[in-house]
Design a protein around this motif. Structure first.
Motif, PDB file in Angstrom:
ATOM      1  N   THR A  49       0.828  -1.205   0.000  1.00 41.44           N
ATOM      2  CA  THR A  49       0.000   0.000   0.000  1.00 41.44           C
ATOM      3  C   THR A  49       0.866   1.260   0.000  1.00 41.44           C
ATOM      4  O   THR A  49       0.584   2.211  -0.730  1.00 41.44           O
ATOM      5  N   TRP A  50       1.953   1.275   0.797  1.00 41.04           N
ATOM      6  CA  TRP A  50       2.877   2.411   0.798  1.00 41.04           C
ATOM      7  C   TRP A  50       3.408   2.657  -0.609  1.00 41.04           C
ATOM      8  O   TRP A  50       3.471   3.799  -1.075  1.00 41.04           O
ATOM      9  N   ALA A  51       3.809   1.581  -1.299  1.00 43.00           N
ATOM     10  CA  ALA A  51       4.397   1.719  -2.639  1.00 43.00           C
ATOM     11  C   ALA A  51       3.383   2.256  -3.648  1.00 43.00           C
ATOM     12  O   ALA A  51       3.696   3.145  -4.446  1.00 43.00           O
ATOM     13  N   VAL A  52       2.165   1.724  -3.615  1.00 44.54           N
ATOM     14  CA  VAL A  52       1.130   2.190  -4.547  1.00 44.54           C
ATOM     15  C   VAL A  52       0.793   3.654  -4.261  1.00 44.54           C
ATOM     16  O   VAL A  52       0.681   4.464  -5.182  1.00 44.54           O
ATOM     17  N   CYS A  53       0.655   4.005  -2.992  1.00 46.30           N
ATOM     18  CA  CYS A  53       0.356   5.391  -2.635  1.00 46.30           C
ATOM     19  C   CYS A  53       1.456   6.328  -3.132  1.00 46.30           C
ATOM     20  O   CYS A  53       1.164   7.405  -3.655  1.00 46.30           O
ATOM     21  N   ALA A  54       2.703   5.915  -2.990  1.00 47.91           N
ATOM     22  CA  ALA A  54       3.815   6.745  -3.476  1.00 47.91           C
ATOM     23  C   ALA A  54       3.706   6.970  -4.982  1.00 47.91           C
ATOM     24  O   ALA A  54       3.948   8.080  -5.470  1.00 47.91           O
ATOM     25  N   ASP A  55       3.319   5.938  -5.730  1.00 42.54           N
ATOM     26  CA  ASP A  55       3.146   6.077  -7.179  1.00 42.54           C
ATOM     27  C   ASP A  55       2.073   7.106  -7.527  1.00 42.54           C
ATOM     28  O   ASP A  55       2.125   7.739  -8.574  1.00 42.54           O
ATOM     29  N   PHE A  56       1.079   7.255  -6.657  1.00 42.91           N
ATOM     30  CA  PHE A  56      -0.023   8.193  -6.877  1.00 42.91           C
ATOM     31  C   PHE A  56       0.211   9.545  -6.189  1.00 42.91           C
ATOM     32  O   PHE A  56      -0.693  10.374  -6.135  1.00 42.91           O
ATOM     33  N   GLU A  57       1.426   9.739  -5.624  1.00 42.21           N
ATOM     34  CA  GLU A  57       1.742  10.955  -4.867  1.00 42.21           C
ATOM     35  C   GLU A  57       0.727  11.166  -3.745  1.00 42.21           C
ATOM     36  O   GLU A  57       0.266  12.274  -3.472  1.00 42.21           O
ATOM     37  N   THR A  58       0.375  10.063  -3.115  1.00 39.51           N
ATOM     38  CA  THR A  58      -0.601  10.016  -2.038  1.00 39.51           C
ATOM     39  C   THR A  58       0.094   9.521  -0.788  1.00 39.51           C
ATOM     40  O   THR A  58       0.947   8.645  -0.859  1.00 39.51           O
ATOM     41  N   GLU A  59      -0.277  10.059   0.360  1.00 37.73           N
ATOM     42  CA  GLU A  59       0.329   9.646   1.625  1.00 37.73           C
ATOM     43  C   GLU A  59      -0.576   8.648   2.339  1.00 37.73           C
ATOM     44  O   GLU A  59      -1.763   8.908   2.544  1.00 37.73           O
ATOM     45  N   LEU A  60      -0.016   7.511   2.720  1.00 36.05           N
ATOM     46  CA  LEU A  60      -0.735   6.572   3.570  1.00 36.05           C
ATOM     47  C   LEU A  60      -0.544   7.055   5.003  1.00 36.05           C
ATOM     48  O   LEU A  60       0.559   7.005   5.539  1.00 36.05           O
ATOM     49  N   VAL A  61      -1.612   7.556   5.605  1.00 37.53           N
ATOM     50  CA  VAL A  61      -1.544   8.125   6.949  1.00 37.53           C
ATOM     51  C   VAL A  61      -1.645   7.026   8.001  1.00 37.53           C
ATOM     52  O   VAL A  61      -0.943   7.042   9.001  1.00 37.53           O
ATOM     53  N   GLU A  62      -2.526   6.061   7.755  1.00 42.40           N
ATOM     54  CA  GLU A  62      -2.734   4.977   8.720  1.00 42.40           C
ATOM     55  C   GLU A  62      -3.198   3.730   7.981  1.00 42.40           C
ATOM     56  O   GLU A  62      -3.886   3.817   6.974  1.00 42.40           O
ATOM     57  N   PHE A  63      -2.785   2.579   8.506  1.00 47.90           N
ATOM     58  CA  PHE A  63      -3.170   1.289   7.923  1.00 47.90           C
ATOM     59  C   PHE A  63      -3.328   0.288   9.065  1.00 47.90           C
ATOM     60  O   PHE A  63      -2.514   0.254   9.972  1.00 47.90           O
ATOM     61  N   ASN A  64      -4.374  -0.531   8.983  1.00 47.34           N
ATOM     62  CA  ASN A  64      -4.535  -1.650   9.907  1.00 47.34           C
ATOM     63  C   ASN A  64      -5.600  -2.569   9.344  1.00 47.34           C
ATOM     64  O   ASN A  64      -6.260  -2.242   8.361  1.00 47.34           O
ATOM     65  N   GLY A  65      -5.742  -3.714   9.960  1.00 45.15           N
ATOM     66  CA  GLY A  65      -6.744  -4.645   9.492  1.00 45.15           C
ATOM     67  C   GLY A  65      -6.990  -5.752  10.491  1.00 45.15           C
ATOM     68  O   GLY A  65      -6.339  -5.831  11.533  1.00 45.15           O
ATOM     69  N   GLU A  66      -7.932  -6.602  10.136  1.00 49.26           N
ATOM     70  CA  GLU A  66      -8.262  -7.786  10.920  1.00 49.26           C
ATOM     71  C   GLU A  66      -8.193  -8.978   9.982  1.00 49.26           C
ATOM     72  O   GLU A  66      -7.736  -8.865   8.851  1.00 49.26           O
ATOM     73  N   ARG A  67      -8.653 -10.113  10.416  1.00 42.00           N
ATOM     74  CA  ARG A  67      -8.556 -11.326   9.594  1.00 42.00           C
ATOM     75  C   ARG A  67      -9.309 -11.199   8.266  1.00 42.00           C
ATOM     76  O   ARG A  67      -8.949 -11.839   7.300  1.00 42.00           O
ATOM     77  N   ASP A  68     -10.346 -10.360   8.226  1.00 44.74           N
ATOM     78  CA  ASP A  68     -11.195 -10.344   7.034  1.00 44.74           C
ATOM     79  C   ASP A  68     -11.400  -8.969   6.389  1.00 44.74           C
ATOM     80  O   ASP A  68     -12.294  -8.805   5.566  1.00 44.74           O
ATOM     81  N   HIS A  69     -10.601  -7.982   6.755  1.00 49.39           N
ATOM     82  CA  HIS A  69     -10.716  -6.673   6.094  1.00 49.39           C
ATOM     83  C   HIS A  69      -9.524  -5.796   6.456  1.00 49.39           C
ATOM     84  O   HIS A  69      -8.806  -6.082   7.416  1.00 49.39           O
ATOM     85  N   VAL A  70      -9.335  -4.724   5.660  1.00 54.29           N
ATOM     86  CA  VAL A  70      -8.279  -3.744   5.924  1.00 54.29           C
ATOM     87  C   VAL A  70      -8.867  -2.334   5.894  1.00 54.29           C
ATOM     88  O   VAL A  70      -9.815  -2.059   5.158  1.00 54.29           O
ATOM     89  N   HIS A  71      -8.290  -1.456   6.721  1.00 53.60           N
ATOM     90  CA  HIS A  71      -8.661  -0.042   6.777  1.00 53.60           C
ATOM     91  C   HIS A  71      -7.459   0.791   6.369  1.00 53.60           C
ATOM     92  O   HIS A  71      -6.332   0.494   6.773  1.00 53.60           O
ATOM     93  N   LEU A  72      -7.694   1.840   5.598  1.00 57.15           N
ATOM     94  CA  LEU A  72      -6.641   2.771   5.199  1.00 57.15           C
ATOM     95  C   LEU A  72      -7.142   4.191   5.393  1.00 57.15           C
ATOM     96  O   LEU A  72      -8.322   4.471   5.162  1.00 57.15           O
ATOM     97  N   LEU A  73      -6.249   5.070   5.797  1.00 57.66           N
ATOM     98  CA  LEU A  73      -6.516   6.498   5.787  1.00 57.66           C
ATOM     99  C   LEU A  73      -5.468   7.100   4.864  1.00 57.66           C
ATOM    100  O   LEU A  73      -4.266   6.944   5.105  1.00 57.66           O
ATOM    101  N   VAL A  74      -5.917   7.732   3.777  1.00 58.21           N
ATOM    102  CA  VAL A  74      -4.993   8.297   2.803  1.00 58.21           C
ATOM    103  C   VAL A  74      -5.209   9.801   2.673  1.00 58.21           C
ATOM    104  O   VAL A  74      -6.317  10.292   2.823  1.00 58.21           O
ATOM    105  N   HIS A  75      -4.111  10.501   2.416  1.00 61.10           N
ATOM    106  CA  HIS A  75      -4.113  11.941   2.163  1.00 61.10           C
ATOM    107  C   HIS A  75      -3.705  12.091   0.699  1.00 61.10           C
ATOM    108  O   HIS A  75      -2.581  11.744   0.346  1.00 61.10           O
ATOM    109  N   TYR A  76      -4.613  12.576  -0.134  1.00 60.07           N
ATOM    110  CA  TYR A  76      -4.376  12.546  -1.578  1.00 60.07           C
ATOM    111  C   TYR A  76      -4.556  13.917  -2.218  1.00 60.07           C
ATOM    112  O   TYR A  76      -5.298  14.749  -1.717  1.00 60.07           O
ATOM    113  N   PRO A  77      -3.871  14.147  -3.347  1.00 64.60           N
ATOM    114  CA  PRO A  77      -4.014  15.416  -4.063  1.00 64.60           C
ATOM    115  C   PRO A  77      -5.266  15.412  -4.947  1.00 64.60           C
ATOM    116  O   PRO A  77      -5.800  14.348  -5.279  1.00 64.60           O
TER     117      PRO A  77
END
Length: 143
Positions: A49-77
């Motif tokens: 996710t960090w790598a993909v966000c960098a490609d989009f000039e987007t900042e991954l602010v927070e990431f976490n998940g559980e066994r069956d899902h993931v949450h992301l907070l992104v700061h994007y242009p």
């Protein structure tokens, strides 16, 4: 004449022609919700996710998940379409996780997808809507 200087805010970004602060809360679930994620897989998913966000000039602010899902907070242009970012985040992670964790991430038939086609996306940050509405209502219109 009174000049007010705007204090720097790390959440407000400047481009050549725009000042912006866009944040989105994204939630992805796999199509098969049998809980394929382990701590190791989530750690790798965060790296991807960090790598993909960098490609989009987007900042991954927070990431976490559980066994069956993931949450992301992104700061994007403003030039980034969230739908394109989501498509890339899901597509790249699906390919890489299947390659790297074949025992946990099922190899699905061509045309099928690892991630559910349904996502959650919400804009967030900034002032509550009621305050923004009040600010707009209180503008001094010329007479």
């Amino acid at each position: 004449m009174h000049v007010t200087y705007w204090a720097p805010n790390p959440n407000v970004r400047r481009g050549r022609t725009v000042v912006h602060t866009f944040h989105a809360h994204l939630v992805f679930t796999p199509k098969c919700r049998r809980g394929p994620f382990t701590d190791e897989i989530l750690t790798r998913r965060e790296e991807i996710t960090w790598a993909v966000c960098a490609d989009f000039e987007t900042e991954l602010v927070e990431f976490n998940g559980e066994r069956d899902h993931v949450h992301l907070l992104v700061h994007y242009p403003p030039k980034v379409a969230i739908s394109r970012l989501v498509g890339s985040l899901k597509g790249v992670s699906s390919r890489r996780l299947r390659q790297e964790f074949p025992g946990h991430i099922p190899q699905v038939p061509v045309g099928d997808h690892f991630w559910s086609p349904s996502d959650f996306a919400a804009s967030c940050g900034g002032a509550p809507l009621g305050i923004i509405k009040k600010c707009i209502e209180n503008q001094k219109r010329p007479g």
